[in-house]
Design an enzyme around this catalytic site. Sequence first.
Site, PDB file in Angstrom:
ATOM      1  N   HIS A  79      -5.548  12.042  17.046  1.00  0.00           N
ATOM      2  CA  HIS A  79      -6.722  12.424  17.846  1.00  0.00           C
ATOM      3  C   HIS A  79      -6.394  12.541  19.335  1.00  0.00           C
ATOM      4  O   HIS A  79      -7.220  13.050  20.109  1.00  0.00           O
ATOM      5  CB  HIS A  79      -7.908  11.467  17.578  1.00  0.00           C
ATOM      6  CG  HIS A  79      -7.910  10.198  18.358  1.00  0.00           C
ATOM      7  ND1 HIS A  79      -7.487   8.996  17.845  1.00  0.00           N
ATOM      8  CD2 HIS A  79      -8.313   9.940  19.615  1.00  0.00           C
ATOM      9  CE1 HIS A  79      -7.625   8.058  18.768  1.00  0.00           C
ATOM     10  NE2 HIS A  79      -8.124   8.604  19.846  1.00  0.00           N
ATOM     11  N   ASP A 124      -4.451   8.994  11.214  1.00  0.00           N
ATOM     12  CA  ASP A 124      -4.498   9.261  12.660  1.00  0.00           C
ATOM     13  C   ASP A 124      -3.133   8.986  13.294  1.00  0.00           C
ATOM     14  O   ASP A 124      -2.927   7.977  13.975  1.00  0.00           O
ATOM     15  CB  ASP A 124      -5.603   8.403  13.294  1.00  0.00           C
ATOM     16  CG  ASP A 124      -5.955   8.850  14.704  1.00  0.00           C
ATOM     17  OD1 ASP A 124      -5.417   9.888  15.158  1.00  0.00           O
ATOM     18  OD2 ASP A 124      -6.760   8.153  15.349  1.00  0.00           O
ATOM     19  N   GLN A 215     -11.077   2.469  24.857  1.00  0.00           N
ATOM     20  CA  GLN A 215     -10.852   3.875  25.166  1.00  0.00           C
ATOM     21  C   GLN A 215      -9.726   4.038  26.202  1.00  0.00           C
ATOM     22  O   GLN A 215      -9.711   3.319  27.202  1.00  0.00           O
ATOM     23  CB  GLN A 215     -12.135   4.489  25.712  1.00  0.00           C
ATOM     24  CG  GLN A 215     -12.109   5.992  25.684  1.00  0.00           C
ATOM     25  CD  GLN A 215     -13.497   6.579  25.825  1.00  0.00           C
ATOM     26  OE1 GLN A 215     -14.373   5.981  26.413  1.00  0.00           O
ATOM     27  NE2 GLN A 215     -13.685   7.762  25.293  1.00  0.00           N
ATOM     28  N   GLY A 216      -8.801   4.937  25.933  1.00  0.00           N
ATOM     29  CA  GLY A 216      -7.649   5.137  26.818  1.00  0.00           C
ATOM     30  C   GLY A 216      -6.411   4.404  26.316  1.00  0.00           C
ATOM     31  O   GLY A 216      -5.306   4.654  26.774  1.00  0.00           O
ATOM     32  N   ASP A 217      -6.610   3.443  25.389  1.00  0.00           N
ATOM     33  CA  ASP A 217      -5.483   2.755  24.744  1.00  0.00           C
ATOM     34  C   ASP A 217      -5.038   3.500  23.494  1.00  0.00           C
ATOM     35  O   ASP A 217      -3.953   3.235  22.958  1.00  0.00           O
ATOM     36  CB  ASP A 217      -5.883   1.326  24.332  1.00  0.00           C
ATOM     37  CG  ASP A 217      -6.139   0.424  25.520  1.00  0.00           C
ATOM     38  OD1 ASP A 217      -5.361   0.497  26.492  1.00  0.00           O
ATOM     39  OD2 ASP A 217      -7.117  -0.343  25.479  1.00  0.00           O
ATOM     40  N   SER A 218      -5.879   4.400  23.023  1.00  0.00           N
ATOM     41  CA  SER A 218      -5.605   5.159  21.802  1.00  0.00           C
ATOM     42  C   SER A 218      -4.191   5.706  21.779  1.00  0.00           C
ATOM     43  O   SER A 218      -3.675   6.144  22.813  1.00  0.00           O
ATOM     44  CB  SER A 218      -6.560   6.347  21.720  1.00  0.00           C
ATOM     45  OG  SER A 218      -7.779   5.932  21.206  1.00  0.00           O
TER      46      SER A 218
HETATM   47  C1  4AZ Z   1     -11.298   4.988  21.810  1.00  0.00           C
HETATM   48  O1  4AZ Z   1     -12.384   5.491  22.009  1.00  0.00           O
HETATM   49  C2  4AZ Z   1     -11.217   3.650  21.181  1.00  0.00           C
HETATM   50  N1  4AZ Z   1     -11.806  -1.107  19.961  1.00  0.00           N
HETATM   51  C3  4AZ Z   1     -10.001   3.025  21.054  1.00  0.00           C
HETATM   52  C4  4AZ Z   1      -9.921   1.786  20.473  1.00  0.00           C
HETATM   53  C5  4AZ Z   1     -11.055   1.189  20.011  1.00  0.00           C
HETATM   54  C6  4AZ Z   1     -12.281   1.786  20.149  1.00  0.00           C
HETATM   55  C7  4AZ Z   1     -12.358   3.037  20.727  1.00  0.00           C
HETATM   56  C8  4AZ Z   1     -10.936  -0.150  19.377  1.00  0.00           C
HETATM   57  O2  4AZ Z   1     -10.268   5.573  22.131  1.00  0.00           O
END
Ligand code: 4AZ
Length: 267
Positions: A79, A124, A215-218
């Site tokens: 993603h 993913d 968010q942003g750690d993805s």
């Molecule tokens: C994101 O939106 C996201 N708590 C990444 C990790 C988590 C939730 C959302 C896990 O990229």
Amino acid sequence: MFQYFILLLGLHVVITNGATSVNRLYPLDGRIVGGTNTSIKEHPYQVSLLKYGSHTCGGSILKTGNIKTDGFFVITAAHCVTPYTPQNYAVKFGITALNQLSPIALVDVIVRHENYNPLTSDYDIALIKLRNQIPFSTSSQPIRMSSINPADGTAAVVTGWGSTSEGGSLSPTLQAVTVKVVDPIVCATEYAPYGVITERMLCAGVPQGGKDSCQGDSGGPLVADGVQIGIVSWGLGCAKPGFPGVYSRVPSLYSWIQKNVKILGAL
Ligand code: 4AZ
């Protein structure tokens, strides 16, 4: 006079740092969420994936059988690479501060898992072949993928420059937090109203919440005992009690990684 001014500035920094201890009263308002500042030297496999020149996701430098002949690869989430046009992306490595000047590796090829489903987040994972070599140092090192499922309760560390609170902004400094692998049946039950936890997913968190990726750690790495077991993928918000972070399960995707490194390495 000038020196006195500097002293005051120094004092100001100390006071500001002191004030951050107030954050401890609010465990949900920490870093990564609930983590601490760390150095890239502690997690030299961590990279920042840039899209149109800005941080979009985390990633990790993949340890392959023979880096010289295979080439250089980064593992991230599928993603994170939409659209999957290599020229829109670059990889920053060896940095602790996100705005630090550093060499940048360009992207040669991106392969998203062919079964990736954006609606369910199943499969993913994406593999990025770099156009440049990454000079390995104390700040940049590859990490091995785990082929073995971790036991429930295994401690694992997740790192990134993502939001330090749900809906917050990116962290200027790399953050790390330790979470524990959650029983997949328990996780699937908790998430049942919101989504399916598949065989390609791994849940990790702490029962009381307050520690999580966000968010942003993805695309970033979840690491246990020096090997990568997960890729930051999704979750219901961040750090909520009863809703652990959901990661792509590396052992389930291990053969896909091996197969595609072989294919891309031969290119
Ligand atoms: C994101 O939106 C996201 N708590 C990444 C990790 C988590 C939730 C959302 C896990 O990229």
